[in-house]
Motif scaffolding. Structure first.
Motif, short mmCIF file in Angstrom:
data_model
loop_
_atom_site.label_atom_id
_atom_site.label_comp_id
_atom_site.label_asym_id
_atom_site.label_seq_id
_atom_site.Cartn_x
_atom_site.Cartn_y
_atom_site.Cartn_z
N ALA A 138 0.84 -1.21 0.00
CA ALA A 138 0.00 0.00 0.00
C ALA A 138 0.87 1.26 0.00
CB ALA A 138 -0.92 -0.01 1.22
N GLU A 139 1.96 1.22 0.78
CA GLU A 139 2.85 2.39 0.86
C GLU A 139 3.54 2.67 -0.47
OE1 GLU A 139 5.36 1.18 4.04
OE2 GLU A 139 3.96 1.83 5.63
N THR A 140 3.95 1.63 -1.17
CA THR A 140 4.70 1.82 -2.43
C THR A 140 3.80 2.15 -3.61
OG1 THR A 140 4.68 -0.57 -2.84
CG2 THR A 140 6.62 0.33 -1.74
N THR A 141 2.51 1.74 -3.55
CA THR A 141 1.61 1.98 -4.68
C THR A 141 0.66 3.15 -4.45
OG1 THR A 141 -0.05 0.45 -3.81
CG2 THR A 141 1.63 -0.47 -5.31
N GLY A 142 0.46 3.50 -3.18
CA GLY A 142 -0.50 4.56 -2.87
C GLY A 142 -1.94 4.08 -2.95
N LEU A 143 -2.13 2.78 -3.13
CA LEU A 143 -3.48 2.20 -3.21
C LEU A 143 -3.72 1.28 -2.02
CD1 LEU A 143 -3.46 1.17 -6.98
CD2 LEU A 143 -4.58 3.17 -6.00
N GLU A 144 -4.97 0.96 -1.78
CA GLU A 144 -5.28 0.04 -0.70
C GLU A 144 -4.79 -1.36 -1.05
OE1 GLU A 144 -9.09 -1.44 1.99
OE2 GLU A 144 -9.42 -0.85 -0.09
N ALA A 145 -4.18 -2.03 -0.10
CA ALA A 145 -3.77 -3.42 -0.28
C ALA A 145 -4.19 -4.20 0.96
CB ALA A 145 -2.26 -3.52 -0.49
N LYS A 146 -4.74 -5.38 0.77
CA LYS A 146 -5.22 -6.19 1.88
C LYS A 146 -4.44 -7.50 1.96
CE LYS A 146 -10.05 -4.64 1.48
NZ LYS A 146 -11.45 -5.08 1.29
N THR A 147 -4.53 -8.15 3.13
CA THR A 147 -4.02 -9.52 3.17
C THR A 147 -4.98 -10.38 2.34
OG1 THR A 147 -5.33 -10.13 5.11
CG2 THR A 147 -3.12 -9.20 5.51
N ILE A 148 -4.50 -11.50 1.87
CA ILE A 148 -5.34 -12.37 1.05
C ILE A 148 -6.54 -12.85 1.86
CG2 ILE A 148 -5.42 -14.53 -0.26
CD1 ILE A 148 -2.45 -14.08 -0.92
N HIS A 149 -6.31 -13.17 3.14
CA HIS A 149 -7.43 -13.62 3.98
C HIS A 149 -8.51 -12.55 4.09
CE1 HIS A 149 -4.50 -16.68 5.45
NE2 HIS A 149 -5.59 -17.41 5.52
N ARG A 150 -8.09 -11.30 4.27
CA ARG A 150 -9.07 -10.23 4.40
C ARG A 150 -9.74 -9.94 3.06
NH1 ARG A 150 -4.98 -8.20 8.18
NH2 ARG A 150 -5.84 -8.46 10.27
N LEU A 151 -8.96 -10.03 1.98
CA LEU A 151 -9.52 -9.83 0.65
C LEU A 151 -10.64 -10.85 0.37
CD1 LEU A 151 -8.94 -8.28 -2.17
CD2 LEU A 151 -7.83 -10.42 -2.82
N LEU A 152 -10.40 -12.09 0.81
CA LEU A 152 -11.36 -13.16 0.57
C LEU A 152 -12.44 -13.21 1.65
CD1 LEU A 152 -8.96 -16.04 -0.57
CD2 LEU A 152 -10.16 -14.37 -1.98
N GLU A 153 -12.38 -12.26 2.60
CA GLU A 153 -13.38 -12.13 3.66
C GLU A 153 -13.57 -13.45 4.42
OE1 GLU A 153 -16.99 -10.36 2.18
OE2 GLU A 153 -15.88 -8.88 1.01
N TYR A 154 -12.46 -13.91 4.99
CA TYR A 154 -12.53 -15.15 5.75
C TYR A 154 -13.26 -14.92 7.06
CZ TYR A 154 -11.37 -19.66 7.67
OH TYR A 154 -11.47 -20.92 8.19
N LYS A 155 -14.29 -15.71 7.31
CA LYS A 155 -15.06 -15.61 8.54
C LYS A 155 -15.30 -17.02 9.08
CE LYS A 155 -16.14 -11.10 8.69
NZ LYS A 155 -15.23 -10.66 7.66
N PRO A 156 -14.69 -17.35 10.21
CA PRO A 156 -14.95 -18.68 10.77
C PRO A 156 -16.34 -18.71 11.40
CG PRO A 156 -13.49 -17.41 12.22
CD PRO A 156 -13.71 -16.58 10.99
N PRO A 157 -17.03 -19.82 11.42
CA PRO A 157 -16.59 -21.09 10.83
C PRO A 157 -17.05 -21.26 9.38
CG PRO A 157 -18.57 -21.45 12.11
CD PRO A 157 -18.28 -19.98 12.21
N GLU A 158 -17.67 -20.21 8.80
CA GLU A 158 -18.23 -20.35 7.44
C GLU A 158 -17.17 -20.54 6.37
OE1 GLU A 158 -19.65 -16.51 8.63
OE2 GLU A 158 -19.41 -18.05 10.16
N GLY A 159 -15.96 -19.95 6.60
CA GLY A 159 -14.91 -20.04 5.60
C GLY A 159 -14.78 -18.75 4.80
N TYR A 160 -14.32 -18.88 3.56
CA TYR A 160 -14.10 -17.71 2.70
C TYR A 160 -15.41 -17.27 2.07
CZ TYR A 160 -9.18 -19.00 3.09
OH TYR A 160 -7.93 -19.31 3.58
N LYS A 161 -15.79 -16.02 2.33
CA LYS A 161 -17.04 -15.51 1.76
C LYS A 161 -16.89 -15.21 0.27
CE LYS A 161 -19.53 -13.80 5.73
NZ LYS A 161 -20.32 -12.70 6.30
N LYS A 162 -15.66 -14.87 -0.14
CA LYS A 162 -15.40 -14.68 -1.56
C LYS A 162 -14.96 -16.02 -2.15
CE LYS A 162 -16.38 -10.36 -2.03
NZ LYS A 162 -17.53 -9.99 -2.87
N ASN A 163 -15.72 -16.49 -3.13
CA ASN A 163 -15.46 -17.80 -3.75
C ASN A 163 -16.06 -17.84 -5.14
OD1 ASN A 163 -18.27 -18.15 -3.29
ND2 ASN A 163 -17.83 -18.92 -1.22
N GLU A 164 -16.23 -19.05 -5.70
CA GLU A 164 -16.74 -19.14 -7.06
C GLU A 164 -18.16 -18.59 -7.19
OE1 GLU A 164 -16.15 -21.60 -4.66
OE2 GLU A 164 -15.95 -23.38 -5.94
#
Length: 714
Positions: free
Chosen positions: A377-403
Motif C-alpha cells: 500500500a505504501e509503495t503503490t498509494g493504493l489500498e492493499a489487503k491480506t489475502i485472507h481479508r480480501l477473501l473475507e474469511y469468517k470462521p466457521p463459514e470459511g471464505y465468503k469470496k469464492n466461485e
C-alpha cells in the motif's frame, strides 16, 4: 519415603513438556525455604501441600526434597489464602482483589467462594460481572485441576490441561480415557507423541487401528509442516514405522482402510495425500486452466501510447524488460513477475497498475501477510489487503469470496507470492473470475512458503503461464552492498564482507556462541540505536536460521527482552514472561481474532486481575486470555522463515556453525533481502561459506507442475 508439608512460596521453574517443576515452600521447622523438585505442574503459589518423597543432595543446588506424590490441602492461614487466590489461578482475582476478599471474609474466604460466591458482591470494587467471572473460573479451576492430576498420575505433561478442558469441558477425563488419540486431532499443540504417551500409560493396545491411524495422520501433518503436499508410500511407511514401532504389514493394512474411508487419498500409485492438500492441488491446476482459457480483453489496447504518456507524466524511463513486463501483463490472463532486490519489481508493478488504470480497469492488490500488504500500500498509494481479508474469511463459514461470490475486479495483483501455500492459492483462485487478469509478483529465489507447496516455483517451472524475470540491477541499487551481496549469494559467490563506514552491509567475525549473543545484545541495545538514532524495538529485527541453540531465536528473545524491555508489569504463561510493551509474534492463524501466523504486534495492556492482554497488530488492539498465549511468542528475535514478506530498517543476524543444519543459500539470501537500510551479520566466515555453497534445497513433494502441464496438454 518421608512426608513434608508446607505453603508454596515460589515456583522457580516449570517445564511445560514433562511437568517437572522446582518450587520453594515454607515448612514448619525449617528456617529457610525448602527446595522441592518433581512433577508438580498443577501446583499454584499459596497452595498448602503435603508431599511424599525423599531428601537428596544436588552437587550444584544443595539439599532438595524429591517428590514422588503430593496432595493439595486448603491453605490454613489468612496469609496463605491471600497468596493462593492472588497467584492468578482464578480469573477475576489477582493480588489486589485477593487482598480485599480475604480482608472481608478472613479464614472463611474459600468456603464463601465455594458455597456462597454471590456474597463477593459485598467486597469493595467487585460488581456482578466480576462475581460471575469468579464463579465460572472457580468451577473451571476445579475441573482443570482434576484433569491435571489425572494426566499427572499417568506420567505425562499437564501443560495442556486448560486446552483439554476448554475443548471437552466436564467430559475431558472420560474422552481421554476412551480415546486419547482424539487429543492429537482436536487440540492444537498436542501431537501424536503426547497422545500416544497418554494412551500407553492407560494401557491402550499398541496395535490398535486408532493408534496406527493417528500415527499415519501425524506423519502426513508433519510432512506438510515441512512443505510437502503428499508422502510417498515407502516414505510414509518408513517414518511411521520408526514412530509406531510396528511391523509394516500392520501399517499397510491401516493405510488401506484409511484410503477406503477417504481419510487420506492416494494418487499416481505411490502418493498419499491428506484430502485438503489433494483437492487444493487438483483444484488450483483446474482453475489456472479455466482462467487461461479466456482471452485478455486488454490484449490490443494501445499499451505503447499509454506507457509513453505515463513516462512523460511521472518523468520516468522504463527499460526494455519493464516495458515487456507491462505489455505481457496486458496481454495475459495469468502472469508471473519475478526478480531479486534492486531489479525494479516495485517500479514495474507500479507501471502495470498505471497502465490498467488508464484502461479504466478495476485493480485490487493483496499480499499474504499484514506487513507485506502494508508495504504494498505504501509503495503503490493504493489500498492493499491480506489475502485472507480480501477473501473475507469468517470462521466457521470459511471464505465468503469464492466461485459463487467472486472478487469484483478486472485485475488482481498478488505480491510476495513465494509465501503463498497451495491451500491459500486454491482458495484465492476460486474467488477470481475467469475474466480477471491475475498477476503474481514475487522473488522465486527466496525461501518457499511456510505451508505446504511451492506454488510460485511450480507455476514458473510448469511453463504454462507467461513469466517475466527482472535481472538488471538498477543504478541506484548498485550502491547498496545489501543488494549487490544478495545477488552474489544467489549466484553462489561469497559476499563482500568488508563493510566501510558508509556501507549498509557489515560483518562482525565471532566464533564463540556466547560472544555472538553478547555482540548481538550490544548491537541492538546500544551501538545501532545510538549511531543510527532508531527505535531498538521497532526498527531493529534479529533474524536467526533456527529457534534452538544458544544463538537461536528462543534464547536471544529472553536475553533481548531483558535488555530492551525491563518493564515490571507482566504476566507469565508456561515458561515465558510477557511484559507490557513486549514485541510479540502470532504463530498460528486465528481467524476469530483476524490475526495470522507471522503477524508482529506489541503488548499494549496487561490486566493481571483478569489475566488478559491487549496486543496491537497494525493499529488494531486484539484481546488475549492468558491461556491463549501459546499462540504468541516474543519477537525481538525470530527465524528467517517467519520473516518472509517483511522488511526491517535494520537486520542483525547470527550466522554460526551452531546452525549447521539450516545453513542454505536461499535462507541466507532471504535473510539479507529483509534488510531495508542496514544489515549486520555476526558469526563465522566458515558458516557463511557453507550457506553460500549449499544450494541443495529440499525438494518438496508436490504435483502441481505435472498437473499444470497436463492442463496445458488437455
Amino acid at each position: 519415603m518421608e512426608y513434608l508439608s508446607g505453603i508454596v512460596e515460589r515456583i522457580t521453574y516449570n517445564n511445560e513438556e514433562n511437568g517437572f517443576s522446582v518450587i520453594k515452600i515454607k515448612s514448619r521447622g525449617y528456617a529457610e525455604l525448602v527446595t522441592v523438585v518433581g512433577n508438580l505442574a498443577a501446583v499454584n503459589v499459596g497452595a498448602a501441600i503435603r508431599l511424599k518423597g525423599d531428601w537428596r543432595h544436588d552437587s550444584k543446588y544443595g539439599k532438595q526434597f524429591s517428590v514422588v506424590d503430593y496432595r493439595e490441602t486448603v491453605p490454613a492461614t489468612i496469609a496463605g489464602i491471600e497468596k493462593y487466590l492472588g497467584s492468578g489461578m482464578i480469573k477475576g482475582i489477582g493480588p489486589v482483589y485477593a487482598k480485599r476478599i480475604v480482608a472481608r471474609f478472613k479464614e472463611n474466604t474459600l468456603k464463601i467462594i465455594e458455597e456462597q460466591p454471590d456474597s463477593l458482591i459485598d467486597v469493595e470494587g467487585i460488581g456482578q460481572r466480576r462475581v460471575d467471572m469468579i464463579k465460572r473460573a472457580w468451577q473451571e479451576q476445579k475441573e482443570i485441576k482434576n484433569v491435571m492430576l489425572f494426566l499427572q498420575s499417568n506420567g505425562v505433561s499437564t501443560a495442556y490441561a486448560v486446552k483439554i478442558y476448554k475443548t471437552y469441558g466436564n467430559e475431558s477425563i472420560n474422552i481421554v480415557k476412551t480415546n486419547p488419540y482424539r487429543l492429537a486431532d482436536d487440540i492444537w499443540g498436542i501431537g501424536f507423541k503426547t497422545a500416544d504417551k497418554i494412551a500407553r500409560q492407560l494401557g491402550f493396545d499398541s496395535n490398535s487401528f486408532e493408534r496406527c491411524r493417528s500415527g499415519l495422520l501425524y506423519v502426513l501433518n508433519e510432512l506438510s509442516n515441512d512443505g510437502h503436499c503428499y508422502a510417498l508410500r515407502d516414505q510414509l511407511f518408513e517414518v511411521a514405522g520408526s514412530i509406531l514401532e510396528l511391523d509394516r504389514p500392520l501399517i499397510e493394512g491401516t493405510l488401506d482402510r484409511m484410503l477406503e474411508e477417504k481419510l487420506v487419498i492416494g494418487d499416481e500409485g505411490n502418493a498419499v495425500y491428506l484430502p485438503a492438500f489433494y483437492y487444493s492441488e487438483l483444484g488450483a491446476a483446474k482453475r489456472v486452466r479455466q482462467i487461461l482459457a479466456e482471452e485478455s480483453k486488454y490484449k490490443a489496447a494501445g499499451i505503447d501510447e499509454h506507457l509513453k504518456n505515463i513516462q512523460e507524466e511521472h518523468n520516468i524511463q522504463y527499460d526494455d524488460i519493464q516495458i515487456e513486463a507491462v505489455k505481457t501483463a496486458a496481454g495475459s490472463k495469468l502472469m508471473v513477475l519475478t526478480g531479486g532486490p534492486g531489479t525494479g519489481k516495485t517500479t514495474t508493478t507500479l507501471a502495470i497498475i498505471k497502465v490498467f488504470q488508464k484502461l479504466n480497469a478495476r485493480v485490487l492488490l493483496a499480499a499474504p501477510t499484514g506487513r507485506a500488504a502494508k508495504r504494498m500500500a505504501e509503495t503503490t498509494g493504493l489500498e492493499a489487503k491480506t489475502i485472507h481479508r480480501l477473501l473475507e474469511y469468517k470462521p466457521p463459514e470459511g471464505y465468503k469470496k469464492n466461485e459463487e461470490s467472486p472478487l469484483d475486479c478486472d485485475v488482481l495483483i498478488i505480491d510476495e507470492t513465494s509465501m503463498v501455500d497451495i491451500m491459500l492459492f486454491y482458495n484465492l483462485l476460486k474467488a477470481v473470475s475467469n475474466e480477471t487478469v491475475l498477476i503474481l509478483v514475487g522473488d522465486v529465489d527466496q525461501l518457499p512458503s511456510v505451508g505446504a507447496g511451492n506454488v510460485l516455483k511450480d507455476i514458473i517451472e510448469s511453463e504454462t503461464v507467461n513469466v517475466v524475470r527482472l535481472t538488471r540491477i538498477f543504478r541506484q541499487a548498485q550502491g547498496s552492498a545489501i543488494v549487490t551481496n544478495a545477488h552474489r549469494i544467489n549466484r553462489g559467490e561469497t559476499p563482500n564482507l568488508k563493510g566501510g563506514k558508509s556501507s549498509d552491509f557489515f560483518f562482525i567475525e565471532e566464533d564463540e556462541p556466547q560472544k555472538v549473543v553478547e555482540t548481538i545484545t550490544e548491537l541492538c541495545s546500544k551501538r545501532l540505536p545510538n549511531y543510527y538514532k532508531v527505535d531498538p524495538v521497532n526498527d531493529i529485527q534479529v533474524l536467526c536460521p533456527m529457534q534452538k541453540g544458544e544463538t537461536g531465536a528462543f534464547n536471544l528473545n529472553i536475553i533481548l527482552q531483558e535488555a530492551l524491555n525491563p518493564a515490571e508489569v507482566s504476566i507469565k504463561y508456561g515458561g515465558t514472561v510477557y511484559r507490557l510493551n513486549d514485541k510479540v509474534m502470532q504463530i498460528k492463524n486465528n481467524y476469530d481474532k483476524n490475526v495470522f501466523n507471522g503477524d508482529i504486534g506489541s503488548i499494549t495492556g496487561i490486566d493481571t486481575e483478569d489475566r488478559m492482554l491487549a496486543i496491537c497488530f497494525d493499529g488494531v488492539n486484539v484481546e488475549y486470555d492468558a491461556t491463549e498465549l501459546d499462540e504468541v511468542v516474543l519477537a525481538y528475535a525470530t527465524t528467517v522463515h517467519k520473516s518472509q514478506g517483511s522488511e526491517y530498517k535494520i537486520v542483525v543476524a547470527p550466522v554460526t556453525m551452531q546452525h549447521y543444519m539450516m545453513l542454505q543459500r536461499n535462507l541466507l539470501y532471504t535473510c539479507v533481502t529483509r534488510a531495508k537500510k542496514i544489515l549486520v551479520l555476526v558469526g563465522s566466515k566458515k558458516a557463511i561459506g557453507i550457506a553460500v555453497s549449499n544450494n541443495r534445497m529440499q525438494k518438496r513433494n508436490t504435483m502441481l507442475v505435472e498437473r499444470l502441464k497436463r492442463s496445458r496438454d488437455d
